[in-house]
Each structure stands twice: as structure tokens, then as C-alpha cells.
Design an enzyme around this catalytic site. Structure first.
Site, PDB file in Angstrom:
ATOM      1  N   HIS A 188       0.872  -1.197   0.000  1.00 27.51           N
ATOM      2  CA  HIS A 188       0.000   0.000   0.000  1.00 27.51           C
ATOM      3  C   HIS A 188       0.898   1.232   0.000  1.00 27.51           C
ATOM      4  O   HIS A 188       1.234   1.766   1.048  1.00 27.51           O
ATOM      5  CB  HIS A 188      -0.910  -0.047   1.229  1.00 27.51           C
ATOM      6  CG  HIS A 188      -1.935   1.037   1.290  1.00 27.51           C
ATOM      7  ND1 HIS A 188      -3.109   0.927   2.003  1.00 27.51           N
ATOM      8  CD2 HIS A 188      -1.983   2.269   0.720  1.00 27.51           C
ATOM      9  CE1 HIS A 188      -3.817   2.026   1.889  1.00 27.51           C
ATOM     10  NE2 HIS A 188      -3.143   2.885   1.116  1.00 27.51           N
ATOM     11  N   HIS A 232       1.182   4.739  -2.465  1.00 29.65           N
ATOM     12  CA  HIS A 232       0.783   5.551  -3.623  1.00 29.65           C
ATOM     13  C   HIS A 232       2.051   6.218  -4.128  1.00 29.65           C
ATOM     14  O   HIS A 232       2.651   7.012  -3.400  1.00 29.65           O
ATOM     15  CB  HIS A 232      -0.235   6.617  -3.223  1.00 29.65           C
ATOM     16  CG  HIS A 232      -1.468   6.028  -2.617  1.00 29.65           C
ATOM     17  ND1 HIS A 232      -2.581   5.724  -3.363  1.00 29.65           N
ATOM     18  CD2 HIS A 232      -1.755   5.658  -1.343  1.00 29.65           C
ATOM     19  CE1 HIS A 232      -3.501   5.200  -2.561  1.00 29.65           C
ATOM     20  NE2 HIS A 232      -3.020   5.150  -1.342  1.00 29.65           N
ATOM     21  N   HIS A 257      -9.589   0.834  -1.253  1.00 34.59           N
ATOM     22  CA  HIS A 257      -9.557   1.487   0.051  1.00 34.59           C
ATOM     23  C   HIS A 257     -10.962   1.402   0.649  1.00 34.59           C
ATOM     24  O   HIS A 257     -11.947   1.727  -0.035  1.00 34.59           O
ATOM     25  CB  HIS A 257      -9.191   2.958  -0.087  1.00 34.59           C
ATOM     26  CG  HIS A 257      -7.732   3.212  -0.339  1.00 34.59           C
ATOM     27  ND1 HIS A 257      -7.020   2.588  -1.329  1.00 34.59           N
ATOM     28  CD2 HIS A 257      -6.855   4.042   0.296  1.00 34.59           C
ATOM     29  CE1 HIS A 257      -5.758   3.018  -1.302  1.00 34.59           C
ATOM     30  NE2 HIS A 257      -5.632   3.905  -0.332  1.00 34.59           N
ATOM     31  N   GLU A 307     -11.169   3.327   6.047  1.00 29.89           N
ATOM     32  CA  GLU A 307     -10.094   4.201   6.546  1.00 29.89           C
ATOM     33  C   GLU A 307     -10.769   5.250   7.437  1.00 29.89           C
ATOM     34  O   GLU A 307     -10.608   5.252   8.650  1.00 29.89           O
ATOM     35  CB  GLU A 307      -9.356   4.865   5.377  1.00 29.89           C
ATOM     36  CG  GLU A 307      -8.290   5.871   5.821  1.00 29.89           C
ATOM     37  CD  GLU A 307      -7.644   6.632   4.647  1.00 29.89           C
ATOM     38  OE1 GLU A 307      -8.153   6.542   3.507  1.00 29.89           O
ATOM     39  OE2 GLU A 307      -6.637   7.323   4.896  1.00 29.89           O
ATOM     40  N   ASP A 319       1.678   4.010   2.798  1.00 27.10           N
ATOM     41  CA  ASP A 319       0.626   4.840   2.193  1.00 27.10           C
ATOM     42  C   ASP A 319       1.230   5.975   1.345  1.00 27.10           C
ATOM     43  O   ASP A 319       1.440   5.802   0.150  1.00 27.10           O
ATOM     44  CB  ASP A 319      -0.312   5.381   3.274  1.00 27.10           C
ATOM     45  CG  ASP A 319      -1.706   5.717   2.748  1.00 27.10           C
ATOM     46  OD1 ASP A 319      -1.989   5.447   1.575  1.00 27.10           O
ATOM     47  OD2 ASP A 319      -2.525   6.258   3.525  1.00 27.10           O
ATOM     48  N   ASP A 320       1.480   7.132   1.958  1.00 27.21           N
ATOM     49  CA  ASP A 320       2.061   8.290   1.253  1.00 27.21           C
ATOM     50  C   ASP A 320       3.249   8.788   2.086  1.00 27.21           C
ATOM     51  O   ASP A 320       3.147   9.800   2.792  1.00 27.21           O
ATOM     52  CB  ASP A 320       1.015   9.399   1.113  1.00 27.21           C
ATOM     53  CG  ASP A 320      -0.194   8.935   0.314  1.00 27.21           C
ATOM     54  OD1 ASP A 320      -0.128   8.932  -0.928  1.00 27.21           O
ATOM     55  OD2 ASP A 320      -1.189   8.540   0.944  1.00 27.21           O
TER      56      ASP A 320
END
Ligand SMILES: [Zn+2]
Length: 346
Positions: A25, A27, A205, A208, A286-287
Site C-alpha cells: 500500500h 501511492h 480502500h 479508513e 501509504d504516502d
């Protein structure tokens, strides 16, 4: 389940950092560091609404998912050429290799780019070339998952799918991301059905910020194989049973949850609860450029805050390989390597 010997607290951080692991996961646009954003803005003569790297970094104080997305889309505006996409992905792979990530499945958001006039070909070719070079130069295997932006329409998702089909062989799966609340999975029922017919792996997703109901419909309507985040599932006992029974992996992202205020602090994170309920949870970044840490920071900070141990570390790393979309022989090879690592360390 493998029996893992106890590891002293002062060696746990080293174990977490050095163990082989997969990231499921990430991005890729969320790996753009402020320095690279400014370098690409200069290369492409793009005007940024921030005066300096420090000014941009200090804007990374988010209150929820939307406040992050606003800055995230501004950062992505510097990506214009195939080389830009390549450079962004290679910067991530170099950083991931330092964290002993040996396999990564990258999300990308083509609609963020095609809406600005950047072609699908530019995006996919740049990212794919980086995946090939990551294997050759860094020993990191990698594949691409195209995500639809859920705040846009299903019709636009269909158009995006059409644009991507000529590059079908460079994609392993389809995902669903961006602002969750008010955009339930079932909004994309038809396009996911089409993607399933086409043979893509499917993820979304869900849970969340959104309710457990979104996890249910991601499973039962979209028929996804993994849930990205899914931390809200713990509010629904029946859903927890379903996720455990069907070994549906959750790609959990603790530092993201902290930064976006899904949990008030890391000590309150429910990763331990998910694992102890028998769910196939994994840890991911994630980011990472925006949320204060790459994969090893997610592991070490979460373990420190929630007193997880070496046994949990093994389970999380093993889950990351088992939930990945690599072939059976590569999966076995990675798990054998993980087992050997734990035999030697413990
Ligand atoms: Zn995400």
C-alpha cells in the site's frame, strides 16, 4: 504458525528494520519528497504555490483525508514527462531497498495526470521502466496497480480503464482511492465487474475514515481480494469474523492513520487488535513523503507505541508476502528467506 523466540527490546528495532518484507500500500505520487517536487517544478517550469521546500513541508499538517489530498494533488502537478514518473518511482525504490523491502506493489492515480493533459502512455511507461530497473539494480520486484479516483464518476473510471487497456500487460491490478466518505465502493460496481472479467487483481480502500459498511460492499459488491486500510472493521464483530475466515488481507498504514487523525495517537492504534483477532494485517507506508515515514518507520514507531513483539513482526512480514500478487514460487522463495532471517536473528 511459526514459533518465534523472544527478542530483547533493544534488538527489536534492528529486527524490524532488517527483516525482508513486502509493501502493498504505497501511492507512488505520495512518495514525492518536497526536494524532488521542487526539482521537477524547475525542470518543467511549473509554478508552485509554495515559496520553498521548507514552506511546502510545513504545510504538511493535516486535519483529515481531504486536507491532505489538496496538497497531494498540488504536488503531483510537477509530473509531466515519462522521465519524471521514472525518477519519482526510482527514488521510492531506492528508499524501499534501504528498508529491506524486497517486493512492492505500487498504486498510481492516472486520472490526476490525464486530467492535466499527461497521457496514460507517459505515466505507465515511466513507472513500468522503473519497476524493471528496480529489479535489475536494487533486487526489488515491483508491479503496478491502477487506482480509480472515487470522488470522480464511474463513467470517468470506465474511460480511464479504456485508456489503460493498451498497457494491460504492465498492470497487475485495479484499486480505488481518494476521498472515501460519501463515495462508497458500490458506486464503482460496474467498472470493477468489468475489471474482474479482464482478469485484474482487485483491491479497494475501505474503512479508513468510512464505515464498516464500505468494507462489506468492497468485499461483496466489488469482490476485492485485499482491503486497503480497513481499520474501521474493528467496529463490526461480524465483519471481523468474515475477514479472518476468508483471510482477506488489510493493508494497514499506521503513520498515515496518525497524521490524518484516524487515531488520536499511535498507542491507540488497533493493529494489535486486528492481529489478535486472526486478521491478515500488514504494515505499509501509504504516502510516506507526506506522513512522516517510510516502511521501517511505520514498523518501529508502531511497535514501540503498542508493545508488539518479534512474533507479531514475523506474522506481519509473512502476511505481506502471502497477500501479495506474486506467483506461488516467488512467494515461497520470499517466505523461505523470511524464515531463514528469523532463524538466524532469534
Ligand atoms: Zn492509501
Amino acid at each position: 504458525m511459526k514459533l518465534v523466540k523472544p527478542v530483547a527490546a533493544d534488538r527489536l528495532s534492528a529486527l524490524l528494520r532488517q527483516m525482508p518484507k513486502a509493501e502493498l500500500h504505497i501511492h507512488i505520487e505520495g512518495s514525492l519528497e518536497p526536494e524532488l517536487i521542487f526539482a521537477l517544478a524547475k525542470r518543467n517550469a511549473v509554478q508552485l504555490p509554495y515559496a520553498s521546500v521548507d514552506a511546502l513541508r510545513s504545510a504538511y499538517a493535516f486535519t483529515n483525508l481531504q486536507s491532505f489530498l489538496d496538497i497531494y494533488y498540488a504536488g503531483a502537478s510537477v509530473l509531466i514527462t515519462e522521465q519524471d514518473f521514472y525518477d519519482m518511482a526510482m527514488a521510492y525504490f531506492a528508499r524501499a531497498a534501504e528498508d529491506n523491502v524486497i517486493h512492492a506493489e505500487l498504486f498510481f492515480d492516472p486520472q490526476t495526470h490525464t486530467a492535466r493533459g499527461v497521457s496514460m502512455e507517459t505515466v505507465i511507461n515511466g513507472l513500468h521502466r522503473a519497476c524493471v530497473d528496480a529489479q535489475a539494480e536494487l533486487g526489488v520486484s515491483a508491479s503496478l496497480i491502477l487506482c480509480f479516483l472515487r470522488h470522480l464518476s464511474e463513467e470517468e473510471a470506465f474511460e480511464t480503464l479504456e485508456q489503460a487497456l493498451p498497457y494491460r500487460d504492465k498492470l497487475i491490478g485495479i484499486g480505488l482511492d481518494s476521498g472515501e466518505v460519501g463515495n462508497p465502493p458500490e458506486k464503482f460496481a460496474r467498472v470493477f465487474a468489468r475489471c474482474r472479467e479482464l482478469g485484474f487483481h482487485l483491491v479497494a480502500h475501505a474503512g479508513e475514515e468510512g464505515p464498516p459498511a464500505y468494507v462489506w460492499t468492497a468485499l461483496d459488491v466489488l469482490k476485492v481480494e485485499r482491503i486497503d486500510h480497513g481499520v474501521q472493521s474493528s467496529k463490526d464483530a461480524l465483519l471481523m469474523q468474515r475477514l479472518a475466515k476468508d483471510r482477506i488481507a488489510l493493508t494497514v498504514c499506521p503513520l498515515s492513520n496518525l497524521k490524518l487523525c484516524v487515531f488520536p495517537d499511535l498507542a491507540s492504534h488497533n493493529l494489535r487488535q486486528l492481529l489478535e483477532a486472526g486478521l491478515a494485517a500488514t504494515v505499509n507506508s501509504d504516502d510516506p513523503a507526506y506522513f512522516g515515514g517510510y516502511l521501517n518507520e511505520n514498523f518501529t514507531q508502531t511497535f514501540a507505541a503498542t508493545q508488539l513483539n518479534a512474533g507479531h513482526a514475523y506474522t506481519l512480514a509473512r502476511n505481506s508476502f502471502e497477500a501479495s500478487f506474486i506467483g506461488a514460487s516467488a512467494k515461497k522463495r520470499h517466505i523461505d528467506r523470511l524464515n531463514a532471517y528469523f532463524e538466524n536473528f532469534c
